[in-house]
Design a protein around this motif. Sequence first.
Motif, short mmCIF file in Angstrom:
data_model
loop_
_atom_site.label_atom_id
_atom_site.label_comp_id
_atom_site.label_asym_id
_atom_site.label_seq_id
_atom_site.Cartn_x
_atom_site.Cartn_y
_atom_site.Cartn_z
N VAL A 1 -5.92 17.51 -43.34
CA VAL A 1 -7.34 17.84 -43.22
C VAL A 1 -7.78 17.86 -41.76
CG1 VAL A 1 -9.68 17.01 -43.71
CG2 VAL A 1 -7.94 17.02 -45.52
N LEU A 2 -7.31 16.89 -40.98
CA LEU A 2 -7.70 16.79 -39.57
C LEU A 2 -6.82 17.64 -38.66
CD1 LEU A 2 -8.33 12.93 -39.39
CD2 LEU A 2 -10.03 14.75 -39.61
N ASN A 3 -5.81 18.30 -39.25
CA ASN A 3 -4.89 19.20 -38.52
C ASN A 3 -4.23 18.48 -37.34
OD1 ASN A 3 -3.60 21.68 -38.13
ND2 ASN A 3 -5.14 22.37 -36.66
N ILE A 4 -3.75 17.27 -37.60
CA ILE A 4 -3.07 16.49 -36.57
C ILE A 4 -1.60 16.92 -36.50
CG2 ILE A 4 -2.36 14.18 -35.86
CD1 ILE A 4 -4.83 13.11 -37.34
N LYS A 5 -1.14 17.23 -35.31
CA LYS A 5 0.24 17.66 -35.11
C LYS A 5 1.01 16.59 -34.32
CE LYS A 5 -0.65 21.63 -37.02
NZ LYS A 5 -0.17 21.93 -38.38
N PHE A 6 2.24 16.36 -34.76
CA PHE A 6 3.08 15.40 -34.05
C PHE A 6 3.80 16.06 -32.88
CE2 PHE A 6 3.17 13.21 -38.27
CZ PHE A 6 2.63 12.01 -37.83
N PRO A 7 4.13 15.27 -31.85
CA PRO A 7 5.05 15.77 -30.81
C PRO A 7 6.39 16.12 -31.47
CG PRO A 7 4.02 13.71 -30.14
CD PRO A 7 3.66 13.91 -31.57
N VAL A 8 7.13 17.02 -30.84
CA VAL A 8 8.39 17.49 -31.41
C VAL A 8 9.34 16.34 -31.72
CG1 VAL A 8 10.45 18.89 -30.96
CG2 VAL A 8 8.19 19.74 -30.27
N ILE A 9 9.42 15.36 -30.86
CA ILE A 9 10.34 14.23 -31.07
C ILE A 9 10.01 13.48 -32.36
CG2 ILE A 9 11.09 11.98 -30.16
CD1 ILE A 9 10.69 13.12 -27.35
N ILE A 10 8.72 13.19 -32.55
CA ILE A 10 8.28 12.47 -33.75
C ILE A 10 8.49 13.34 -35.00
CG2 ILE A 10 6.35 11.35 -34.91
CD1 ILE A 10 7.33 9.86 -32.46
N ASP A 11 8.15 14.63 -34.88
CA ASP A 11 8.28 15.54 -36.01
C ASP A 11 9.73 15.65 -36.48
OD1 ASP A 11 7.05 17.69 -37.73
OD2 ASP A 11 8.59 18.87 -36.71
N LYS A 12 10.65 15.76 -35.53
CA LYS A 12 12.06 15.86 -35.89
C LYS A 12 12.58 14.56 -36.50
CE LYS A 12 13.63 19.59 -32.87
NZ LYS A 12 14.62 20.02 -31.85
N THR A 13 12.07 13.44 -36.04
CA THR A 13 12.47 12.15 -36.60
C THR A 13 12.04 12.02 -38.05
OG1 THR A 13 12.30 11.10 -34.42
CG2 THR A 13 12.30 9.65 -36.34
N ILE A 14 10.76 12.36 -38.31
CA ILE A 14 10.25 12.29 -39.69
C ILE A 14 11.02 13.26 -40.58
CG2 ILE A 14 8.24 12.72 -41.16
CD1 ILE A 14 6.49 11.82 -38.81
N THR A 15 11.28 14.46 -40.08
CA THR A 15 12.02 15.46 -40.85
C THR A 15 13.43 14.96 -41.19
OG1 THR A 15 10.79 17.27 -39.81
CG2 THR A 15 12.90 17.83 -40.86
#
Length: 322
Positions: free
Chosen positions: A192-206
């Motif tokens: 809802v708030l359209n919050i995007k993670f930095p690439v490092i965090i995003d790849k870790t969660i993925t």
Amino acid sequence: MDSFVYSVNATVPIFLVMILGGVIKKLNIIDDNFVNKANKYVFIVALPAMLFKDIAQSNVKKDFDISFVLFCMIVTTICFVAIWLLSELFMKDDTMKGSFIQGSFRSSAAILGLAFVQNMYSNTGMAPLMIVAAVPLYNIYSVIVLTFKAKKRNEDGSLIEVSNAENIKKACINIIKNPIIIAIFFGLWFSVLNIKFPVIIDKTITSVASTATPIALIVIGAGFEGRKAIKKIKPTIIGSVIKLILQAGIFLPIAIWMGFRNQELVSILIMLASPSTVSCYIMAKSMNNDEVLASSIIVLTTLFSSVTLTVWIFVLRMGGFI
């Protein structure tokens, strides 16, 4: 033919990974200690990460449709209540009811839903919205029934009688603490708030999220006890028929009458008629319910869903609804 090939490709590999889990357990590559630890990992870490990622990366705000959300929520509630009432009337063994109810109404909406809709329409469409509407209720209702039907025993093995007030209190605590519900809540806000993670965090969660399905399937296969499952074949078959055929047979015509089409209708089909989710086993095992029955329903619904989902898709296409 394309729908059949896709359904087979979506479900047979899942079944084969379950078999692999059983084989490597027989070969003593993994043991019961690994299975128990992996159960906790999937339930507390991997599945929540997967749901959080899927919902947080979707555009729930843009795609929000109140009639679609309400339909998914109301139908999920009706299925849960009806199956619980029927189990109380017709099932004699109270220790099996929690796993039977959960396995019969709870779908693999998150694991198969997004992939299935995306394969047919090149984007996930309404699937994330269906997950937001149905999956929290899946978990809330599952926590409630598994809490009430949990096998509570003394050290000598005798059953403990627990009051309804204590069960209700425990169920509320379990709902608040449920990692999957927490993950969906935060995923919804991030979307809802359209919050995007930095690439490092995003790849870790993925990376963590990608471990949920394979480890859960291996654990199911490793924990599957064939001889015990054969003794519970009747509730397994009944639960599978409810999951794959009966719910869709009742509610798909209503969805069509209400005007849902294409991605909306496919998302509803996934909600109603996809196989029981692997987290049924994880939660049943974690909450002292009948994990053998839970795994039996998952295996049987997964095995036959390639046929039943193909038939449902064929019927909907022939009718011009998708």
